[in-house]
Design an enzyme around this catalytic site. Structure first.
Site, PDB file in Angstrom:
ATOM      1  N   ASN A   1     -10.635  -2.629  -6.285  1.00 60.02           N
ATOM      2  CA  ASN A   1      -9.830  -1.775  -7.186  1.00 60.02           C
ATOM      3  C   ASN A   1     -10.467  -1.613  -8.566  1.00 60.02           C
ATOM      4  O   ASN A   1     -10.123  -0.675  -9.294  1.00 60.02           O
ATOM      5  CB  ASN A   1      -8.408  -2.323  -7.345  1.00 60.02           C
ATOM      6  CG  ASN A   1      -7.534  -2.137  -6.129  1.00 60.02           C
ATOM      7  OD1 ASN A   1      -6.561  -2.852  -5.924  1.00 60.02           O
ATOM      8  ND2 ASN A   1      -7.867  -1.167  -5.274  1.00 60.02           N
TER       9      ASN A   1
ATOM     10  N   GLU B   1       0.935 -13.466  12.252  1.00 65.24           N
ATOM     11  CA  GLU B   1       1.492 -12.276  12.914  1.00 65.24           C
ATOM     12  C   GLU B   1       1.420 -11.097  11.939  1.00 65.24           C
ATOM     13  O   GLU B   1       1.785 -11.230  10.772  1.00 65.24           O
ATOM     14  CB  GLU B   1       2.955 -12.526  13.306  1.00 65.24           C
ATOM     15  CG  GLU B   1       3.137 -13.589  14.359  1.00 65.24           C
ATOM     16  CD  GLU B   1       2.471 -13.229  15.687  1.00 65.24           C
ATOM     17  OE1 GLU B   1       2.479 -12.039  16.060  1.00 65.24           O
ATOM     18  OE2 GLU B   1       1.929 -14.143  16.332  1.00 65.24           O
TER      19      GLU B   1
ATOM     20  N   ASP C   1       0.835  -1.212   0.000  1.00 65.71           N
ATOM     21  CA  ASP C   1       0.000   0.000   0.000  1.00 65.71           C
ATOM     22  C   ASP C   1       0.864   1.253   0.000  1.00 65.71           C
ATOM     23  O   ASP C   1       1.970   1.249   0.521  1.00 65.71           O
ATOM     24  CB  ASP C   1      -0.905  -0.036   1.245  1.00 65.71           C
ATOM     25  CG  ASP C   1      -2.062   0.935   1.127  1.00 65.71           C
ATOM     26  OD1 ASP C   1      -2.331   1.439   0.017  1.00 65.71           O
ATOM     27  OD2 ASP C   1      -2.697   1.210   2.159  1.00 65.71           O
TER      28      ASP C   1
HETATM   29  C1  FPP Z   1      -1.885   0.174  -3.379  1.00 65.21           C
HETATM   30  O1  FPP Z   1      -1.461   1.509  -3.432  1.00 65.21           O
HETATM   31  C2  FPP Z   1      -1.311  -0.590  -4.482  1.00 65.21           C
HETATM   32  C3  FPP Z   1      -2.024  -1.146  -5.503  1.00 65.21           C
HETATM   33  C4  FPP Z   1      -3.495  -1.016  -5.588  1.00 65.21           C
HETATM   34  C5  FPP Z   1      -1.376  -1.872  -6.603  1.00 65.21           C
HETATM   35  C6  FPP Z   1      -0.123  -2.612  -6.316  1.00 65.21           C
HETATM   36  C7  FPP Z   1       0.617  -2.765  -7.580  1.00 65.21           C
HETATM   37  C8  FPP Z   1       1.957  -2.741  -7.751  1.00 65.21           C
HETATM   38  C9  FPP Z   1       2.889  -2.687  -6.643  1.00 65.21           C
HETATM   39  C10 FPP Z   1       2.566  -2.751  -9.130  1.00 65.21           C
HETATM   40  C11 FPP Z   1       2.655  -4.008  -9.871  1.00 65.21           C
HETATM   41  C12 FPP Z   1       2.478  -5.265  -9.117  1.00 65.21           C
HETATM   42  C13 FPP Z   1       3.069  -6.431  -9.441  1.00 65.21           C
HETATM   43  C14 FPP Z   1       2.755  -7.657  -8.652  1.00 65.21           C
HETATM   44  C15 FPP Z   1       4.031  -6.562 -10.535  1.00 65.21           C
HETATM   45  P1  FPP Z   1      -2.536   2.653  -3.557  1.00 65.21           P
HETATM   46  O2  FPP Z   1      -2.674   3.021  -4.988  1.00 65.21           O
HETATM   47  O3  FPP Z   1      -3.817   2.253  -2.907  1.00 65.21           O
HETATM   48  O4  FPP Z   1      -1.834   3.790  -2.743  1.00 65.21           O
HETATM   49  P2  FPP Z   1      -2.508   4.936  -1.844  1.00 65.21           P
HETATM   50  O5  FPP Z   1      -3.180   4.227  -0.706  1.00 65.21           O
HETATM   51  O6  FPP Z   1      -1.355   5.751  -1.412  1.00 65.21           O
HETATM   52  O7  FPP Z   1      -3.463   5.666  -2.717  1.00 65.21           O
END
Ligand code: FPP
Length: 249
Positions: A73, A212, A25
Site C-alpha cells: 500500500n 478456515e 477489502d
Molecule cells: C482495502 O480497500 C482497504 C485498505 C487498504 C485500508 C483499510 C482501512 C480502513 C478500513 C480504515 C481504517 C482502519 C482502521 C483499522 C481504523 P481498497 O482501497 O483496496 O479497496 P478496492 O479494492 O475496492 O480498491
C-alpha cells in the site's frame, strides 16, 4: 434471522473462533459506486472496524487481526496514504479509552519504522496504554507484509545464532513462530476477506496454514456485526481436520 438471534445461535454452538483475521477489502470500490473519492470508502470502513471489534468482544473471541495497511500500500498515491494514516490516528485517539475499558490490548504488526513520526507515536502510545489489558488482543497489521515478517524472523534468529545465544539445530516451528510479529498468539481459526477477491494478498502466510477461509462479496464499509456472526456460523459448519482423518462421533 436478526443479529441477536444469529448471535444466540453461534454462542449456543460454543465453538467461537479464538482468533479471527480479516482482510478488509473493497473500500475504494464502495466509494466509486457512489461517485465519491476512494478515501470516502476508507472513512466509512472505520464504522465496520468498530462493529467487528465490538462483535468479537461480545463473543469472547480472544484475538482479532485486521489488515489495515500492507507494505504494498506504500505504492498508493501519497494523498491516499496520508488519509489512511490520519484515519488510523483518529481511530486510535477516539477508541483507546474504550479499548482499555473493554480489556482490549492493542498490538501493531509490521515494519512500523516506515510510518511517519506522528501516527507512529499515536500507535506506540496506545500500545503502551493498553499493554496490561488481557481480555482480547486487537492486532492492527500496518506496513505489513507476510514475506517481510518471515524475513525479519529469519534475520532475528540468524543474529541470535551468530551471537551464540541460539543453537541453529534447536530451531523448529515453535521457535520460528515465536520470532514472528504474532509471537505468543494462537494461529487464526478463521480468515475473512471482503469484496469477493479469492486471494490472501501476503497476509499471515505462515499463520494461516490450517485457517478456515471465508470470502464474502460484501464490500468492507458495508460489513456489519451481523455479517461477522454469519461468517462465524459458516465456520462452525466446517469440518476441521488439520490433516487428520475425520473423527468418529
Ligand atoms: C482495502 O480497500 C482497504 C485498505 C487498504 C485500508 C483499510 C482501512 C480502513 C478500513 C480504515 C481504517 C482502519 C482502521 C483499522 C481504523 P481498497 O482501497 O483496496 O479497496 P478496492 O479494492 O475496492 O480498491
Amino acid at each position: 434471522m436478526t443479529e441477536s438471534e444469529l448471535k444466540e445461535l453461534i454462542v449456543e454452538s460454543g465453538d467461537i473462533p479464538g482468533h479471527i483475521a480479516i482482510i478488509m477489502d473493497g473500500n475504494g470500490r464502495w466509494a466509486e459506486i457512489r461517485g465519491r473519492p476512494r478515501v470516502f470508502g476508507h472513512q466509512h470502513g472505520m464504522n465496520a472496524v468498530r462493529a467487528v471489534v465490538e462483535g468479537c468482544r461480545e463473543l469472547g473471541c480472544k484475538a482479532l487481526t485486521l489488515y489495515a495497511f500492507s507494505e504494498e500500500n506504500w505504492k498508493r498515491p501519497r494523498s491516499e496514504i496520508k488519509v489512511l494514516m490520519r484515519l488510523l490516528r483518529k481511530y486510535i485517539e477516539k477508541e483507546q479509552n474504550n479499548l482499555k475499558k473493554d480489556g482490549i490490548k492493542l498490538r501493531c504488526l509490521g515494519r512500523l519504522g516506515k510510518i511517519d513520526a506522528e501516527p507512529r507515536k499515536t500507535l506506540e502510545e496506545a500500545v503502551a496504554y493498553t499493554a496490561d489489558c488481557n481480555d482480547m488482543v486487537l492486532n492492527l497489521a500496518i506496513s505489513y507484509g507476510s514475506r517481510s515478517e518471515i524475513v525479519d524472523a529469519a534475520r532475528y534468529l540468524c543474529r541470535e545464532a551468530a551471537a551464540g545465544r541460539l543453537d541453529p539445530e534447536s530451531v523448529d516451528e515453535y521457535t520460528f513462530a515465536g520470532a514472528l510479529y504474532t509471537s505468543g498468539l494462537p494461529d487464526p481459526d478463521l480468515l475473512i476477506r471482503t469484496s469477493g477477491e479469492m486471494r490472501v494478498s501476503n497476509f499471515l502466510l505462515w499463520q494461516i496454514a490450517y485457517t478456515e477461509i471465508y470470502i464474502t462479496p460484501i464490500l468492507w464499509p458495508d460489513f456489519t456485526k451481523k455479517d461477522l456472526f454469519e461468517a462465524i456460523g459458516e465456520f462452525q459448519k466446517r469440518d476441521r481436520r488439520f490433516g487428520r482423518v475425520k473423527s468418529k462421533k
